[in-house]
Design an enzyme around this catalytic site. Structure first.
Site, PDB file in Angstrom:
ATOM      1  N   PRO A 395       0.092 -31.887  -3.300  1.00  0.00           N
ATOM      2  CA  PRO A 395       0.372 -33.291  -3.634  1.00  0.00           C
ATOM      3  C   PRO A 395       0.547 -34.147  -2.384  1.00  0.00           C
ATOM      4  O   PRO A 395       0.765 -33.621  -1.286  1.00  0.00           O
ATOM      5  CB  PRO A 395       1.670 -33.195  -4.445  1.00  0.00           C
ATOM      6  CG  PRO A 395       2.297 -31.908  -4.016  1.00  0.00           C
ATOM      7  CD  PRO A 395       1.177 -30.979  -3.702  1.00  0.00           C
ATOM      8  N   PRO A 396       0.494 -35.466  -2.540  1.00  0.00           N
ATOM      9  CA  PRO A 396       0.653 -36.354  -1.378  1.00  0.00           C
ATOM     10  C   PRO A 396       2.071 -36.295  -0.811  1.00  0.00           C
ATOM     11  O   PRO A 396       3.030 -36.033  -1.524  1.00  0.00           O
ATOM     12  CB  PRO A 396       0.372 -37.753  -1.965  1.00  0.00           C
ATOM     13  CG  PRO A 396      -0.317 -37.514  -3.264  1.00  0.00           C
ATOM     14  CD  PRO A 396       0.175 -36.212  -3.770  1.00  0.00           C
ATOM     15  N   GLY A 397       2.151 -36.571   0.494  1.00  0.00           N
ATOM     16  CA  GLY A 397       3.451 -36.723   1.123  1.00  0.00           C
ATOM     17  C   GLY A 397       4.155 -35.446   1.501  1.00  0.00           C
ATOM     18  O   GLY A 397       5.346 -35.476   1.816  1.00  0.00           O
ATOM     19  N   VAL A 398       3.455 -34.300   1.502  1.00  0.00           N
ATOM     20  CA  VAL A 398       4.124 -33.041   1.832  1.00  0.00           C
ATOM     21  C   VAL A 398       3.877 -32.623   3.282  1.00  0.00           C
ATOM     22  O   VAL A 398       4.308 -31.551   3.698  1.00  0.00           O
ATOM     23  CB  VAL A 398       3.673 -31.907   0.868  1.00  0.00           C
ATOM     24  CG1 VAL A 398       4.149 -32.202  -0.539  1.00  0.00           C
ATOM     25  CG2 VAL A 398       2.172 -31.714   0.911  1.00  0.00           C
ATOM     26  N   GLY A 399       3.142 -33.458   4.055  1.00  0.00           N
ATOM     27  CA  GLY A 399       2.978 -33.181   5.482  1.00  0.00           C
ATOM     28  C   GLY A 399       1.698 -32.481   5.864  1.00  0.00           C
ATOM     29  O   GLY A 399       1.624 -31.872   6.940  1.00  0.00           O
ATOM     30  N   LYS A 400       0.679 -32.561   5.034  1.00  0.00           N
ATOM     31  CA  LYS A 400      -0.580 -31.872   5.351  1.00  0.00           C
ATOM     32  C   LYS A 400      -1.257 -32.474   6.593  1.00  0.00           C
ATOM     33  O   LYS A 400      -1.693 -31.755   7.482  1.00  0.00           O
ATOM     34  CB  LYS A 400      -1.537 -31.961   4.144  1.00  0.00           C
ATOM     35  CG  LYS A 400      -1.001 -31.332   2.872  1.00  0.00           C
ATOM     36  CD  LYS A 400      -2.017 -31.355   1.758  1.00  0.00           C
ATOM     37  CE  LYS A 400      -2.412 -32.755   1.340  1.00  0.00           C
ATOM     38  NZ  LYS A 400      -1.303 -33.555   0.804  1.00  0.00           N
ATOM     39  N   THR A 401      -1.343 -33.799   6.622  1.00  0.00           N
ATOM     40  CA  THR A 401      -2.045 -34.457   7.718  1.00  0.00           C
ATOM     41  C   THR A 401      -1.268 -34.378   9.027  1.00  0.00           C
ATOM     42  O   THR A 401      -1.832 -34.059  10.080  1.00  0.00           O
ATOM     43  CB  THR A 401      -2.299 -35.938   7.362  1.00  0.00           C
ATOM     44  OG1 THR A 401      -3.033 -35.999   6.139  1.00  0.00           O
ATOM     45  CG2 THR A 401      -3.080 -36.629   8.452  1.00  0.00           C
ATOM     46  N   SER A 718      -2.248 -26.941 -20.833  1.00  0.00           N
ATOM     47  CA  SER A 718      -0.999 -26.205 -20.592  1.00  0.00           C
ATOM     48  C   SER A 718       0.125 -26.561 -21.565  1.00  0.00           C
ATOM     49  O   SER A 718       1.173 -25.906 -21.553  1.00  0.00           O
ATOM     50  CB  SER A 718      -0.524 -26.441 -19.150  1.00  0.00           C
ATOM     51  OG  SER A 718      -0.218 -27.793 -18.933  1.00  0.00           O
ATOM     52  N   LYS A 761       5.673 -27.169 -11.105  1.00  0.00           N
ATOM     53  CA  LYS A 761       6.334 -27.231 -12.416  1.00  0.00           C
ATOM     54  C   LYS A 761       7.760 -26.694 -12.330  1.00  0.00           C
ATOM     55  O   LYS A 761       8.685 -27.233 -12.971  1.00  0.00           O
ATOM     56  CB  LYS A 761       5.521 -26.447 -13.443  1.00  0.00           C
ATOM     57  CG  LYS A 761       4.171 -27.089 -13.768  1.00  0.00           C
ATOM     58  CD  LYS A 761       3.362 -26.236 -14.729  1.00  0.00           C
ATOM     59  CE  LYS A 761       2.023 -26.913 -15.057  1.00  0.00           C
ATOM     60  NZ  LYS A 761       1.202 -26.102 -15.982  1.00  0.00           N
TER      61      LYS A 761
END
Length: 820
Positions: A395-401, A718, A761
């Site tokens: 997800p966005p904002g987890v520090g990948k970049t 799901s 989840k």
């Protein structure tokens, strides 16, 4: 009779030319209208000395200079001058014959008088002769000393005195003669007047015949014509033809002259610029080429690349600086030189240092850190290996970049980043061919040049956002870049030389793998970067976000403290995400209000308390995803995955009296979710006895399934187990066990199938206060890979059949106010 002559040189007379091969220089004779040029021709009998002329024809009355070179001709002239006798002038058919005989001469010639002999300084002799009367050469009687021949005089037939047509013809010939001579050189005014006022018919026609720029053979044809009127008509035809040619030549010459003038002007200006540049230290273009060669001398490229560079530089040197191709070629050569061919930064093999850097900048992300350390360990042992192609997804904002910069620092490599979001042109990756205006190399090589090394850490950000259209498929172009077996010879269309990318560490980032093509996924090593739990977010805020925002807002370091409870409250009540981007914005908002207080002279508080959050952040924003109890039948909590992380999902089902067999679905559900609802109802109907549901319930009650937050689209399989449980609870009015949630797909046989996004989840369940989670047994492997601290406080129930789910999730106790 005494003739007054004036010689006008229209073209330079070459005294070094052989006899009779020079250009005819017109000599204008002033004569009376009735003057007879044949005067004295009846005194010589029928034998004449014969002077052969090369490439020249003499007409009666006309005076021409003749360059004499042959010994026989010289003896003839000397004898004629000495004895004051007339000579016969005959044209020679072939100019290469040195000793002509009768068959080498034209049959018609002209009786001539030697006017003057000129001994020139260079030793040559020029004779000026004047034609008198035409004759026919019958035979040669002497060939030893010089040629002599038996001749028959020919009479010219003159036009009538009152012939108006001939007068007009003669006037036209005069005008054309002046025009043609003027086209060769500027004529003196008295020369022009002399031609216009000359009334001697024979002289005017013969003068024009002698001076038209045609071959000697064509002039000879005019000489043969005895009728002056006919000769004049033939002459006019030739003059018109030749004058049109002269005008055409003049027109072409004028255009060429204008072009030459412009070119000369530009040349002189360029020379002046060059002189000024040399005075200032040298020609700019030459200096630039010299600098390129100096840079090239320091390059570590292969012999093949060196030969290509030399070839392109030589091509550049041949181009004019004002040529449009000059700048294009210069840019191409500069691109070759600026690329870091075989230049690599030295890796830092200190594993402890690398671990410290990664831990300092990022909290968590253990799998990614472990993979980087492993790669560094192999490099340390082997000394050289192909860099891995890593894809971080989550997800966005987890520090990948931001992780890429830390990896570059840990390895002591350069860092470059390319955002691929919205990229739709293949040329952005592979470059444009040089035939296009404004062509450039692709983003890959542009950033390699920017890094200055051939082994940077290269971030391919948002690789899942690449699009394709009529301009090509950039994702397919990335296949070559991200294939370790191919990128050692990456081909950029602009550079057109293979470049080695095998030492580049590519790290791609993505939010959703479903939009990435399978061949591209196959080339990358996938590492999931899941969302953070509450404890991790608190640690990230304390270690990174708060110090960063204090510095950005000009606040003193450590001036304001954030207690753990405050950060937990911000995370729980003001953010709703898997990452920390929204958390960073909320902290920045608090800092802005603190900065305003400090700027206004107000003393800052020692710490931010939970009660003061309303002052800084306003009212609580998120309260929905909290467990809301089990007081109602047919309400079950499911777990969902979204692009911003995991969420809990309330599935509500209700019954209303009616004709039965009617299913209503609301809540902005997608097709897959609608199918899951229909499947759940059919399964419950088919197994009604198992769950203790009377058959007539399905005939007298309508079913309505609703998933709240109708503005948000929802889809996926799901929620299958959640819908079955909600329906059974609604039909039986049994209570749902407190603090329980579930996720899983169902089949028509009642099998429970595994689903994805388990970690997200679980984090969503923990945030909502859930204590128990029901999962497919096959999802146990996903739980085993999750850090134990994420699982603290949760109990997992693994099932294979939907009946296990119902028995675990529903109590035997009914709700307080059952429908029946």
């Amino acid at each position: 009779m005494r003739n007054k002559t004036r010689i006008l040189h229209l073209e330079p007379f070459d005294c070094n030319m052989r006899e009779n091969m020079g250009l005819v220089v017109p000599i204008l004779t002033e004569c009376d209208a009735d003057e007879d040029f044949a005067d004295g021709t009846d005194m010589f009998g029928n034998t004449l000395p014969i002077l052969p002329l090369r490439n020249m024809v003499l007409f009666p009355g006309v005076i021409i200079p003749v360059l004499v070179g042959r010994s026989k001709s010289m003896r003839l002239i000397n004898d004629a001058v000495k004895k004051k006798k007339l000579i016969g002038v005959v044209g020679q058919k072939e100019i290469n014959v040195e000793d002509p005989q009768l068959e080498d001469l034209y049959p018609v010639g002209v009786v001539a008088d030697v006017v003057k002999v000129l001994e020139l300084p260079d030793g040559t002799t020029t004779v000026i002769i004047q034609g008198k009367k035409r004759f026919e050469l019958n035979e040669l009687v002497e060939t030893n000393s010089y040629l002599s021949g038996r001749v028959t005089l020919l009479e010219d037939e003159m036009p009538g005195k009152n012939d108006r047509e001939f007068e007009a013809l003669l006037s036209t010939i005069k005008e054309l003669t002046i025009k043609m001579l003027s086209s060769v050189s500027d004529l003196p005014r008295d020369f022009v007047l002399s031609i216009k006022n000359n009334r001697n018919v024979l002289y005017v026609v013969n003068f024009a015949c002698n001076n038209i720029p045609v071959s000697a053979a064509e002039k000879q044809d005019l000489l043969v014509i005895g009728d002056i009127r006919e000769r004049a008509f033939r002459l006019l035809f030739i003059m018109n033809r030749e004058y049109q040619l002269v005008e055409l030549k003049n027109s072409i010459q004028m255009k060429t002259h204008e072009d030459i003038n412009q070119q000369q002007k530009e040349y002189f200006l360029q020379q002046q610029i060059k002189t000024i540049q040399e005075e200032l230290g040298g020609n700019i273009n030459e200096l630039e080429i010299r600098e390129l060669r100096e840079k090239a001398g320091k390059k570590k490229w292969s012999q093949a690349v060196k030969e290509i560079f030399e070839k392109e530089v030589r091509k550049l040197e041949r181009l004019h600086s004002q040529s449009p191709d000059f700048s294009v070629q210069t840019q191409y050569v500069q691109t070759i030189v600026n690329l870091p061919w075989n230049e690599y930064s030295k890796d830092n093999f200190n594993l402890s240092h690398a671990q410290r850097v990664l831990d300092r900048d990022h909290y968590g992300l253990d799998k990614v850190k472990e993979r980087i350390i492993e790669h560094l360990a192999v490099l340390k042992l082997k000394g050289d290996m192909k860099s891995p192609i890593i894809c971080l997804y989550g997800p966005p904002g987890v520090g990948k970049t931001s992780l890429g910069r830390s990896v570059a620092e840990a390895l002591n490599r350069k860092y470059v980043r390319v955002s691929l979001g919205g990229l739709h042109d293949e040329a952005e990756i592979r470059g444009h061919r040089r035939t296009y205006v404004g062509a450039l190399c692709g983003r890959i090589l542009q950033n390699i040049m920017k890094a200055g090394k051939s082994n940077p850490v290269f971030i391919l950000d948002e690789i899942d956002k690449v699009t394709n259209d009529f301009k090509g498929d950039p994702a397919s172009a990335l296949l070559e870049v991200l294939d370790p077996e191919q990128n050692s010879a990456f081909h950029d269309n602009y550079l057109d030389i293979d470049y080695d990318l095998s030492r580049v560490m590519f790290i791609a980032t993505a939010n959703n793998l479903n939009t990435i093509s399978q061949p591209l996924l196959d080339r990358m090593e996938l590492i999931e970067v899941s969302g953070y739990i509450m404890e991790e977010k608190v640690q990230i805020a304390s270690r990174h976000l708060i110090p960063k925002q204090l510095e950005l807002h000009g606040l003193p370091k450590g001036g304001v403290k954030f207690r753990k409870k405050v950060l937990q409250e911000i995370v729980a009540s003001y953010t709703r995400e898997s990452g920390v981007r929204e958390l960073d914005k909320k902290i920045a908002r608090i800092m802005r209000k603190l900065a305003r207080k400090l700027a206004a002279g107000t003393e800052l508080p020692a710490e931010i308390s939970p009660d003061s959050l309303h002052e800084y952040l306003g009212a609580v924003e998120y309260t929905r995803d909290k467990y809301q109890g089990n007081e109602y039948a047919g309400v079950v909590i499911g777990l969902a995955w979204t692009a911003v992380g995991g969420e809990i999902l309330f599935v509500e089902s209700s019954l209303s009296r009616g004709k039965g067999s009617k299913l209503t679905l609301t809540g902005n559900l997608g097709d897959v979710m609608k199918e899951s609802a229909m499947l759940a109802l059919e399964y419950v109907h088919a197994h009604a006895q198992v769950f203790g549901i009377a058959e007539d319930m399905f005939e007298n009650w309508n079913v309505h399934i609703h998933v709240p937050e109708g503005a948000i689209p929802k889809d996926g399989p799901s929620a299958g187990v959640t819908m079955v449980t909600a329906l059974v609870s609604a039909f039986t009015q049994r209570k749902v066990r407190g603090g329980i949630a579930m996720t899983g797909e169902i089949t028509l046989r009642g099998r429970v199938l595994p689903v994805g996004g388990i970690k997200e989840k679980i984090l969503a369940a923990k945030r909502a206060g859930i204590k128990e989670i029901i999962l497919c047994r096959e999802n146990r492997k996903d739980i085993d890979e999750i850090n134990a601290e994420y699982l603290a406080g949760l109990t997992f129930h693994y099932v294979e059949d939907i009946r296990e789910v119902v028995s675990r999730a529903l109590l035997e106790e009914k709700v307080s106010a059952p429908l029946f």
